[in-house]
Design an enzyme around this catalytic site. Structure first.
Site, PDB file in Angstrom:
ATOM      1  N   ASP A 164     103.036  32.714  14.626  1.00  0.00           N
ATOM      2  CA  ASP A 164     102.674  31.532  15.392  1.00  0.00           C
ATOM      3  C   ASP A 164     101.327  30.999  14.925  1.00  0.00           C
ATOM      4  O   ASP A 164     100.564  31.679  14.238  1.00  0.00           O
ATOM      5  CB  ASP A 164     102.570  31.875  16.884  1.00  0.00           C
ATOM      6  CG  ASP A 164     103.923  31.891  17.574  1.00  0.00           C
ATOM      7  OD1 ASP A 164     104.907  31.466  16.959  1.00  0.00           O
ATOM      8  OD2 ASP A 164     103.984  32.343  18.736  1.00  0.00           O
ATOM      9  N   LYS A 205     104.008  26.256  16.631  1.00  0.00           N
ATOM     10  CA  LYS A 205     104.285  25.031  17.378  1.00  0.00           C
ATOM     11  C   LYS A 205     102.951  24.478  17.858  1.00  0.00           C
ATOM     12  O   LYS A 205     102.029  25.222  18.169  1.00  0.00           O
ATOM     13  CB  LYS A 205     105.195  25.303  18.573  1.00  0.00           C
ATOM     14  CG  LYS A 205     106.617  25.718  18.191  1.00  0.00           C
ATOM     15  CD  LYS A 205     107.447  25.913  19.433  1.00  0.00           C
ATOM     16  CE  LYS A 205     108.921  26.090  19.100  1.00  0.00           C
ATOM     17  NZ  LYS A 205     109.176  27.304  18.340  1.00  0.00           N
ATOM     18  N   MET A 218      98.858  26.109  28.820  1.00  0.00           N
ATOM     19  CA  MET A 218      99.320  24.894  28.141  1.00  0.00           C
ATOM     20  C   MET A 218      99.122  23.639  28.997  1.00  0.00           C
ATOM     21  O   MET A 218      99.963  22.745  29.013  1.00  0.00           O
ATOM     22  CB  MET A 218     100.803  25.031  27.751  1.00  0.00           C
ATOM     23  CG  MET A 218     101.089  26.209  26.844  1.00  0.00           C
ATOM     24  SD  MET A 218     102.840  26.397  26.456  1.00  0.00           S
ATOM     25  CE  MET A 218     103.493  26.940  28.037  1.00  0.00           C
TER      26      MET A 218
END
Length: 283
Positions: A41, A64, A178
């Site tokens: 990641d 991502k 997030m």
């Protein structure tokens, strides 16, 4: 757990921790030293890749980045896991934080199970725990909170109005992943539903890294004190009485620099470890 076969390799879904490379587990480090392929990641310290990954391993960046076109589709990640495992490789799918908290592990597990690929799950330090510890905020301090809720609010329909009412009334510590770009919405919703005036908010940028910064305020003073700020990714939000303890127990000073510890995906895809130039792929 699926039985290993002589045909297939194995996929290890492993955690890298929230940023500080020393927070990696011994087990994850051992698997990285044995790996043939590492699918990593974006929110993984480059120091981990340099120090622990088998020098003959292939490193593929599959990160991502919220609302960024360079993000790797989950279908691509699933395909890479299958491709390498079915060719007999030991694949480490390396995730930031802990593998089971706000990650796409379910999609990956389903693909592995459906294709009879042997797998293992290795836990790690999730961002909520790392950020709170490095900010001196005990999440369930006696007399302040008896529970912690891990949440996300990256778009307006993630949390219902009925649940916002419950969140505003609870004494639980709230941790939002997030949600740096929607922090004003979090504050607005909690204030609208009467969150206690003894509640504080912390926004912790790039927790546990050399560039960590902690910004705190009483939740009713957020707009005046922090409302104009743009927070660096990744940022974690903590709301609750316990946040007031930061000032007393903070042991790590805010970084004097506001730089990105985790590089953007576009630069990662062009970042080839000097010691592994012949072995690093791009995804």
């Amino acid at each position: 757990m699926p039985a290993e076969t002589s045909t297939y390799g194995k996929v290890v879904l492993a955690a890298a921790g929230p940023g500080d490379p020393e927070l990696i587990t011994i087990k994850t480090a051992r698997y990285l030293q044995q790996a043939d392929v590492v699918l990593t990641d974006r929110l993984v310290s480059n120091d981990i890749l340099k120090e622990y990954v088998n020098p003959l391993a292939e490193i593929i960046y599959v990160g991502k980045q919220c609302r960024r076109g360079a993000s790797t589709p989950q279908q691509t990640i699933n395909g890479l896991m299958l491709q390498y495992a079915q060719s007999g490789k030991l694949v480490v799918r390396l995730k930031g934080g802990d593998v089971s908290i706000f990650s796409n592990i379910l999609d990956e597990l389903q693909v592995l199970k459906e294709n009879k690929i042997p797998y293992e799950i290795v836990p790690g330090v999730t961002a909520a725990l790392g950020a709170a510890a490095y900010a001196g905020i005990p999440l369930t301090a006696r007399g302040y909170a008896t529970a912690v809720r891990l949440l996300t609010y990256y778009k307006s329909d993630t949390v219902s109005d009925q649940y916002w009412q419950e969140l505003a009334a609870t004494s639980d510590t709230l941790v939002f992943y997030m949600s740096a770009e929607t922090v004003e919405g979090i504050v607005s919703k909690l204030v609208r539903y009467g969150v206690g005036r003894d509640k504080h908010i912390a926004v912790i940028e790039q927790a546990t890294t050399a560039f960590q910064q902690v910004h705190t305020a009483n939740i009713y003073d957020f707009n005046d004190q922090l409302g104009e700020m743009s927070f660096l990714s990744p940022s974690l939000i903590i709301v609750g009485k316990v946040v007031a303890l930061h000032e007393q127990f903070a042991w790590l000073a805010n970084s004097a620099e506001r730089e990105h510890y985790f590089k953007p995906i576009a630069s990662l895809q062009n970042n080839i470890n000097n010691n592994q130039q012949a072995h690093v792929s791009r995804a």
